[in-house]
Design an enzyme around this catalytic site. Structure first.
Site, PDB file in Angstrom:
ATOM      1  N   HIS D  16       0.844  -1.191   0.000  1.00  9.13           N
ATOM      2  CA  HIS D  16       0.000   0.000   0.000  1.00  9.13           C
ATOM      3  C   HIS D  16       0.884   1.248   0.000  1.00  9.13           C
ATOM      4  CE1 HIS D  16      -0.409   1.250   4.549  1.00  9.13           C
ATOM      5  NE2 HIS D  16       0.769   0.767   4.319  1.00  9.13           N
ATOM      6  N   CYS D  35       5.869   6.595   4.478  1.00  7.45           N
ATOM      7  CA  CYS D  35       4.675   5.800   4.124  1.00  7.45           C
ATOM      8  C   CYS D  35       4.080   6.256   2.797  1.00  7.45           C
ATOM      9  CB  CYS D  35       3.619   5.888   5.219  1.00  7.45           C
ATOM     10  SG  CYS D  35       4.222   5.314   6.813  1.00  7.45           S
ATOM     11  N   HIS D  41       4.953   0.348  -0.139  1.00  7.73           N
ATOM     12  CA  HIS D  41       5.686  -0.645   0.648  1.00  7.73           C
ATOM     13  C   HIS D  41       4.659  -1.715   1.011  1.00  7.73           C
ATOM     14  CE1 HIS D  41       3.853   2.121   3.502  1.00  7.73           C
ATOM     15  NE2 HIS D  41       3.940   1.162   4.422  1.00  7.73           N
ATOM     16  N   HIS D  43       2.938  -5.017   3.893  1.00  9.30           N
ATOM     17  CA  HIS D  43       2.772  -5.603   5.228  1.00  9.30           C
ATOM     18  C   HIS D  43       2.184  -7.012   5.143  1.00  9.30           C
ATOM     19  CE1 HIS D  43       3.598  -1.800   7.175  1.00  9.30           C
ATOM     20  NE2 HIS D  43       2.691  -1.194   6.427  1.00  9.30           N
ATOM     21  N   ASP D  81      -5.331 -10.150  -0.628  1.00 14.06           N
ATOM     22  CA  ASP D  81      -4.082 -10.901  -0.486  1.00 14.06           C
ATOM     23  C   ASP D  81      -3.273 -10.859  -1.786  1.00 14.06           C
ATOM     24  OD1 ASP D  81      -2.225 -12.556   0.822  1.00 14.06           O
ATOM     25  OD2 ASP D  81      -3.051 -14.314  -0.178  1.00 14.06           O
ATOM     26  N   HIS D  82      -1.978 -10.539  -1.637  1.00 18.91           N
ATOM     27  CA  HIS D  82      -1.081 -10.442  -2.785  1.00 18.91           C
ATOM     28  C   HIS D  82      -1.536  -9.377  -3.780  1.00 18.91           C
ATOM     29  CE1 HIS D  82       0.717 -13.988  -1.048  1.00 18.91           C
ATOM     30  NE2 HIS D  82       1.733 -13.849  -1.859  1.00 18.91           N
ATOM     31  N   GLU D 126      -1.094  -4.082  11.336  1.00 19.54           N
ATOM     32  CA  GLU D 126      -0.274  -3.722  10.179  1.00 19.54           C
ATOM     33  C   GLU D 126       1.153  -4.227  10.405  1.00 19.54           C
ATOM     34  OE1 GLU D 126      -0.808   0.347   7.895  1.00 19.54           O
ATOM     35  OE2 GLU D 126       0.884   0.479   9.276  1.00 19.54           O
TER      36      GLU D 126
END
Lengths: 137, 137, 137, 137, 137, 137
Positions: D16, D35, D41, D43, D81-82, D126
């Site tokens: 994100h 951020c 980046h 998580h 996801d992914h 996170e």
């Protein structure tokens, strides 16, 4: 019989001060910074005792981990738990209680007392981010 | 706007001795057992700071958790990390450093300094098996 | 005095079979799938006992967590650890041992025995991904 | 019947970028610092879905947690996801993907689909040090 | 190409009874104590499958960990999850299900099926405090 | 002096896309599936830096772990934290950022800079279920 390593984790909560009594106060402060705080600080230590040997076909065990827990409990945890490592632990008398020095002292205490199997490795966590390993040589 | 709670975890390593100076040594030993060891013992403390408030539509934050980390880092972690809680921490002077008393002292320190949002809950772990919660009332 | 919540975590390793004896075998298989395996399966259960009350100014404790450990250790852990929950636990006789039913049974056992303070919440983990909470109402 | 809360934890790994498209690039950099890195980046997110309700005497369940896993798996994990949360997730289109905004979006998606019981709380981690809680009001 | 070790963790929940059928009931009780409870008890087992080999320059993988998950999932997890290890697992027929014996049985099952790379180590946790390691010799 | 291994854990949060630019888009999709998502996904990476050597009798340290934290913090964490590994990291330019390739790149960066002691092992977690180990040969 194949060799398996069995591992038992133990815990103790202790205070310590990283301090080498052979050096001056100023040298200690410079080398160890906040870890040299005179009254000490503390940790929830975690210790992994790893024993390697063949599996006994009668028991299916390398060694009953209850024995590891009892021997290390008596020799290590009873001596160190809720203690100040610089003041209260006979086998650390005169030792600068860094994690490295502690793990070597625990090895020397436990290695001759663990059987069947042989003490193969110790891991000692000081924090979730710092730990040491020692295999006795 | 809905209320969301945001949480930041911090850590400090400290020594303490559970001891009420208003009582005799014998009463202290009886009440606190091994936790009353004269030189103290220690822990890797973990603190959760929980802040509740509406989400700011400009930032998408209740509060920038960097602010929580900086305020609690300065007021709590800098004061307690690598310290002996009975000797070295101004805001615990004269306080018996049980987890309950520590968490109330941290609340009183942090509650007036957290904004935007309001301090809603503190959780303080002494070991992986023991912790306390406080909501300021 | 402010109210603080103190928490003690305990562990027990047990087998169970999710099975309602009032239903047919086929209904049980349909409702509970692999959790209805006839000989059972098992878990490393973790239980958090949360006690809320004012801090005693003499001790700095809501309740000595050693008391919580001893009472819950005797009533819960000694009864459930290394047992099969469908066969070996008196206070679960006739109970379908879902996590929900277990946590309510533990509550009824512990709530009258916890003092000072009052039992405020139980959390029971069956796996790292599944747990339940109960506040007694 | 007493009300019990049952909890299922799910995981998704996503990229994100914290960025409010209504603001200038400079304002975004100032507000969000690292951020706001243009390519993002990421998580390992962990989500706890907490459902409260009476225990069904037939099943011993508030809700079969397999249903929670399947519904949240399909609506949340399969979508996130992914993925890159700023580009790939229909229900986050135009949303600045802070943890606060994500948890509110997940609530709005899940709350009408969870039954029996009612969605009572979401927790979204996170990192191991940062998480948010939301109870839908 | 350098050798890298890649590791995949899997989980299964099972019941077991530590019991050597070649011994008398009294000998079993004496050797295994509460672990010999007739109906068994249980654990959330965690298994680490470690595969060592050169990195394939085309994929950047030693082995696609999805293959490790699928092979170990089918051979190990499907056979053991939600099962009673003394009754339900073909490859443990007649085996006393200590952690040592289980890890050797899993090795013999997996070692011939893992490629590319070679099975280098298995770790099997029975509880957070007890685990075993095996390297196949 | 005996050899002890000391370990420091570090963390960074990053996005990545598993993608080999020498292959076609279709080959990449086939090989890497959801890990090849064009905008990437992300992880909370954890890195263990393990240094082996004799214990210095003056300090009681193999190496001051503060040095390990600073060197790896500057070279690795500052370069990778809150970054997209396919776009933002000079020492990964042109590298397919699988965990295997990342750990070898970090080794090459760190090995010549760690002293006293020698870099003995790196462990890199991508998720709680997947990690790699590398010993430099």
């Amino acid at each position: 019989m194949p060799d398996v390593t069995v591992v038992r984790r133990l815990r103790f909560n202790a205070a310590h001060r990283v301090h080498n009594p052979a050096l001056s106060d100023e040298e200690n402060r410079e080398l160890f910074g906040k870890c040299n705080n005179p009254h000490g600080h503390g940790h929830n230590y975690e210790l992994e005792v790893c024993v390697t040997g063949p599996v006994d076909p009668r028991t299916g065990y390398v060694i009953d981990l209850g024995i590891v827990r009892d021997v290390a409990g008596r020799l290590v945890v009873d001596a160190m738990d809720h203690k100040h490592l610089n003041h209260d632990v006979p086998f650390l008398r005169g030792v600068n209680p860094t994690t490295e020095n502690i793990v070597v002292a625990i090895w020397n205490l436990l290695a001759p007392r663990i059987a069947p199997g042989r003490l193969a490795r110790l891991r000692l966590w000081e924090t979730e981010n710092n730990y040491v390993e020692y295999e006795g040589r």
